[in-house]
Design an enzyme around this catalytic site. Structure first.
Site, PDB file in Angstrom:
ATOM      1  N   THR A  27     103.478  41.577  -5.214  1.00  0.00           N
ATOM      2  CA  THR A  27     103.629  39.984  -4.325  1.00  0.00           C
ATOM      3  C   THR A  27     102.673  39.800  -5.626  1.00  0.00           C
ATOM      4  O   THR A  27     102.957  38.131  -6.362  1.00  0.00           O
ATOM      5  CB  THR A  27     103.259  39.712  -3.580  1.00  0.00           C
ATOM      6  OG1 THR A  27     104.582  40.594  -2.868  1.00  0.00           O
ATOM      7  CG2 THR A  27     103.310  38.500  -2.679  1.00  0.00           C
ATOM      8  N   SER A  64     112.990  36.696  -4.883  1.00  0.00           N
ATOM      9  CA  SER A  64     112.102  37.315  -4.370  1.00  0.00           C
ATOM     10  C   SER A  64     110.732  38.124  -4.992  1.00  0.00           C
ATOM     11  O   SER A  64     112.158  38.506  -6.123  1.00  0.00           O
ATOM     12  CB  SER A  64     112.619  38.169  -2.567  1.00  0.00           C
ATOM     13  OG  SER A  64     111.909  39.039  -2.553  1.00  0.00           O
ATOM     14  N   ASN A  85     110.807  41.052  -4.405  1.00  0.00           N
ATOM     15  CA  ASN A  85     111.458  42.558  -4.295  1.00  0.00           C
ATOM     16  C   ASN A  85     112.368  42.591  -5.321  1.00  0.00           C
ATOM     17  O   ASN A  85     112.996  43.355  -5.527  1.00  0.00           O
ATOM     18  CB  ASN A  85     111.322  42.625  -2.992  1.00  0.00           C
ATOM     19  CG  ASN A  85     110.719  42.405  -1.977  1.00  0.00           C
ATOM     20  OD1 ASN A  85     109.258  42.839  -2.847  1.00  0.00           O
ATOM     21  ND2 ASN A  85     111.019  42.390  -0.527  1.00  0.00           N
ATOM     22  N   SER A 139      80.226  70.170 -34.567  1.00  0.00           N
ATOM     23  CA  SER A 139      79.428  71.405 -33.791  1.00  0.00           C
ATOM     24  C   SER A 139      78.329  70.255 -33.926  1.00  0.00           C
ATOM     25  O   SER A 139      77.679  70.358 -34.889  1.00  0.00           O
ATOM     26  CB  SER A 139      78.707  72.660 -33.484  1.00  0.00           C
ATOM     27  OG  SER A 139      78.435  73.300 -32.620  1.00  0.00           O
TER      28      SER A 139
END
Length: 467
Positions: free
Chosen positions: A103, A142, A144, A320
């Site tokens: 949302t 929405s 959703n 290294s």
């Protein structure tokens, strides 16, 4: 930022908003509520473009159906186009992991689009009676259905870039397969000598496996084209007019150029995240297989004196801080680590998908975030592996051929010619004395040098011909 402010109101009360912000009160509360990862929605431009595309298509569909006047439609469409083109992405400050099933992300988009649309028609930001984030930008929607659709769009955009990157990696392995076509090496099973082959066949197999993964990813992408836009809150389409789902889908498909389809059952589609679970599984498959290839590359390049040393990975940095001259396989190592991350993301997506309840899965934000990391990091890792490693690999053919000729596994290639019993005798003597198989075969008069040379031709060892 300007010191001017404006007052906005929501159901919890009034809040002061920076005057030059395009976001509003809903975004402000989400920023305060979710200080989780320090990564904002801005880190996922595909999602932002997906949200803008959904809002643009909705504005057009609502106008078609008589719900939105032309001026509002045009202003909203213009604002959305700017966002799709990459503008205003800095106005999405909400954390990528958030409560509320997306949302906050949806309202962030609604507010930015509304305020930019207001500017376009000459109105001050926050004049929501003229263009409202909820009543106009979010009309017939929405979170959703709008948010999951935007998530799917953004995911598709990202998948297409990953497919391209995997294609480049596949091509790089194919080039090396051709380059190493005639280089004899020893195939191994369980890290033990098996039978001879060519290095070209080994690299060719990597090209094939990446190609298979591209196909599986393309299949998974096709499932993501099913959307639930028009479902509104739970899939019943409440507050959306008749014909809206079809109209908004058509506008969105035309806008994106994607073959989008509306899910046949919107109630099911609104609660289901199965396509994301499936996609994550395919991404995990890709990660696992690329990681296995990187394991092979590290092993084959190990040494250079006390390891396999059959191939040389390009030196890209010192290895290294204490051992002079040491070079490490850092590119395969970083790709391995991306693979580990993708595997972990798959676990997160699986748990989030399983944890949904009833008509909605509230955990799509973390699903999206995990998918976004998996896809984008795999894309970057694939491109890095291609350009910084595979393209520069060279082989040590003298060493690989010597290893084949000295390997006990060579007797398997000679077995059909000299017979199993003689081959066993040669293998035992080679193991006991440390001498090479080819040398012993010639010494025992089991084959002539020309016969042995013919049987050890790269084409035959790779089973490319019947020679």
């Amino acid at each position: 930022m300007s010191t001017d402010t404006r007052i906005e109101h929501d159901l919890l009360g009034d809040r002061e908003i920076p005057g030059d912000a395009y976001w509003g009160i809903h975004t402000l509360r989400a920023v305060e509520n979710f200080p989780i990862t320090a990564q904002t929605l801005q880190s996922n431009p595909d999602l932002i473009r997906g949200l803008a595309a959904v809002k643009l298509a909705a504005a057009r569909a609502n106008h078609d159906l008589g719900l939105l006047d032309e001026q509002r439609r045009d202003a909203i469409v213009a604002a959305c186009r700017e966002i799709i083109d990459g503008k205003l992405h800095d106005q999405f400050p909400i954390d990528v992991i958030q409560g509320g099933a997306g949302t906050s992300s949806n309202m962030n988009a609604n507010e930015v689009i509304a305020n930019r649309a207001l500017e376009i028609i000459g109105q001050p930001r926050g004049t929501y009676t003229r263009i409202s984030p909820n009543d106009h930008v979010n009309l017939s929607q929405s979170t959703n259905d709008a948010y999951p659709t935007a998530v799917k769009l953004g995911t598709i955009f990202a998948i297409k870039r990953l497919l391209t990157a995997l294609g480049e990696l596949q091509d790089a392995f194919a080039v090396k397969a051709s380059e190493f076509h005639d280089i004899v090496t020893m195939g191994r099973t369980q890290l033990q000598d098996a039978v001879p082959m060519t290095l070209g066949r080994a690299f060719g197999s990597y090209a094939v496996t990446i190609g298979e993964d591209r196909e599986r990813l393309g299949e998974a992408e096709s499932l993501v084209h099913e959307i639930n836009l028009g479902a509104t809150a739970i899939g019943t389409g409440l507050n959306a007019p008749a014909g809206y789902a079809e109209a908004v889908r058509d506008h969105l498909a035309q806008l994106t150029g994607l073959p989008l389809v509306t899910a046949p059952d919107l109630v099911e589609a609104t609660q289901d995240v199965g396509s994301f679970v499936h996609l994550s599984g395919v991404l995990k498959r890709i990660a696992v297989k690329i990681s296995k290839i990187c394991n092979d590359l590290r092993l084959l390049s190990s040494g250079p004196r006390a390891g396999f040393n059959e191939i040389n990975l390009p030196a890209v940095q010192s290895g290294s801080s204490i051992m002079p001259g040491k070079i490490n396989p850092v590119i395969p190592e970083v790709v391995n680590q991306v693979a580990f991350e993708v595997i972990g993301n798959d676990v997160t997506i699986t748990a989030a998908a399983e944890s949904g309840q009833l008509q909605l899965n509230a955990f799509e934000p973390v699903i999206l975030h995990s998918l976004h990391k998996s896809i984008s990091h795999l894309e970057s890792a694939s491109r890095t592996l291609t350009t910084r490693c595979i393209a520069g690999i060279t082989a040590n053919p003298e060493l690989t051929r010597a290893a084949v000729e000295h390997s006990i596994g060579l007797v398997t290639a000679l077995n059909p010619t000299i017979g199993y019993q003689a081959a066993t005798m040669i293998a035992q003597e080679a193991l006991k004395t440390g001498r090479g198989v080819a040398e012993l075969v010639l010494e025992h008069g089991l084959m002539t040098a020309s016969e042995l040379e013919r049987l050890l031709r790269p084409e035959r060892l790779a089973n490319l011909t019947t020679v």
